[in-house]
Design a protein around this motif. Sequence first.
Motif, PDB file in Angstrom:
ATOM      1  N   TYR A 228       0.830  -1.212   0.000  1.00  0.00           N
ATOM      2  CA  TYR A 228       0.000   0.000   0.000  1.00  0.00           C
ATOM      3  C   TYR A 228       0.859   1.255   0.000  1.00  0.00           C
ATOM      4  O   TYR A 228       0.618   2.192  -0.777  1.00  0.00           O
ATOM      5  N   ARG A 229       1.872   1.288   0.840  1.00  0.00           N
ATOM      6  CA  ARG A 229       2.693   2.491   0.962  1.00  0.00           C
ATOM      7  C   ARG A 229       3.479   2.777  -0.311  1.00  0.00           C
ATOM      8  O   ARG A 229       3.617   3.936  -0.721  1.00  0.00           O
ATOM      9  N   ARG A 232       0.977   3.941  -2.964  1.00  0.00           N
ATOM     10  CA  ARG A 232       0.538   5.311  -2.665  1.00  0.00           C
ATOM     11  C   ARG A 232       1.638   6.326  -2.992  1.00  0.00           C
ATOM     12  O   ARG A 232       1.360   7.396  -3.557  1.00  0.00           O
ATOM     13  N   GLN A 235       1.606   7.076  -6.471  1.00  0.00           N
ATOM     14  CA  GLN A 235       0.294   7.552  -6.923  1.00  0.00           C
ATOM     15  C   GLN A 235      -0.383   6.526  -7.833  1.00  0.00           C
ATOM     16  O   GLN A 235      -1.006   6.862  -8.841  1.00  0.00           O
ATOM     17  N   ASP A 236      -0.239   5.278  -7.444  1.00  0.00           N
ATOM     18  CA  ASP A 236      -0.845   4.168  -8.185  1.00  0.00           C
ATOM     19  C   ASP A 236      -2.278   3.983  -7.681  1.00  0.00           C
ATOM     20  O   ASP A 236      -2.520   3.874  -6.473  1.00  0.00           O
ATOM     21  N   ALA A 239      -3.600   1.492  -4.865  1.00  0.00           N
ATOM     22  CA  ALA A 239      -3.276   1.613  -3.446  1.00  0.00           C
ATOM     23  C   ALA A 239      -4.509   1.428  -2.570  1.00  0.00           C
ATOM     24  O   ALA A 239      -4.482   0.688  -1.579  1.00  0.00           O
ATOM     25  N   GLY A 240      -5.587   2.095  -2.910  1.00  0.00           N
ATOM     26  CA  GLY A 240      -6.811   1.992  -2.113  1.00  0.00           C
ATOM     27  C   GLY A 240      -7.369   0.588  -2.095  1.00  0.00           C
ATOM     28  O   GLY A 240      -7.860   0.116  -1.056  1.00  0.00           O
ATOM     29  N   LEU A 243      -5.224  -1.522   0.255  1.00  0.00           N
ATOM     30  CA  LEU A 243      -5.504  -1.170   1.641  1.00  0.00           C
ATOM     31  C   LEU A 243      -6.837  -1.742   2.087  1.00  0.00           C
ATOM     32  O   LEU A 243      -6.944  -2.310   3.189  1.00  0.00           O
ATOM     33  N   ALA A 279      -4.611   3.892   8.486  1.00  0.00           N
ATOM     34  CA  ALA A 279      -4.612   4.308   7.071  1.00  0.00           C
ATOM     35  C   ALA A 279      -6.000   4.204   6.476  1.00  0.00           C
ATOM     36  O   ALA A 279      -6.416   5.065   5.674  1.00  0.00           O
ATOM     37  N   MET A 283      -8.214   7.231   4.891  1.00  0.00           N
ATOM     38  CA  MET A 283      -8.763   7.185   3.548  1.00  0.00           C
ATOM     39  C   MET A 283     -10.238   7.543   3.549  1.00  0.00           C
ATOM     40  O   MET A 283     -10.722   8.255   2.664  1.00  0.00           O
TER      41      MET A 283
END
Length: 286
Positions: A228-229, A232, A235-236, A239-240, A243, A279, A283
Amino acid sequence: YYEQTLDIHRETGNRRGECLVLGNVGGVAAALGAHVEAISYHEQSRVIAREIGNRYYEANALINLGGDHSCLGRYDDARDAYQSSLCICRQISYRGGELWALVGLSVLFHRMGDDESALDHSQQVQSLLQEASNPLFQGYASTCLGHALVGLNRLPEAIAAYQQALELRREMGQSNLAIETLAGLARAFLAQRDLSQAQAYVEEILAHLETGTLEGTSGPFQIYLTCYRVLRANQDARAGQVLTESHDLLQAQARGIAGEELRRSFLENVTANREIVAAMADMFAQ
């Protein structure tokens, strides 16, 4: 099958067999993430081992208990179990158990944020392996060494240790364990702000997760958090998704833990678990 075997051992009074199979059932429970249940089985195994005077089995039960408690964030109990096992292993010259106990302590101290102690225990494993080479333990030792060195911000050394572990894992066909090492490499390169290289390792992890599992890894949620990090930071858009998936898995495992205190320890004391929850909250707040 283990439970059927356990019934037979109990019916026939085979205490040694009962002790061994209780450990096996506990291992299956731990692999399924049912660490409270695993503790019950491993504690029963430990008690029987002590009653029948089998120190080898007692040492193994304590190692297993250390892992169970560590995964639940019960770090004091985990340390006591590992150190008790280590003492027994050294008294009876059980080298394999000594190596497992040291590996467990290295992982534990890293989770506790005491990376100097984590480094010391991983180096003890390395020293023992100089006397008798063992690729399996060398893979664990190098991975633990990498974890400790990342924690100490000694990133080039960490990368070298992880790369050695990755080569060993792949030579032995341990694809699941190699994923933990890849996550370590991704974490180290992310800390160096080499986002391209970190992303490359995460892509390997995500490709594995399409068909494989993280069974056998010491920190599956740390692997998800690292992915995830990195995503993120790059800016991929995935990521969400990563997570959310990790949070859902984490909460499902937490719901299987009986007792509010243990559930809170699992979610709050284990750093990776706590940071996934935070995180996810961030979000939703955005």
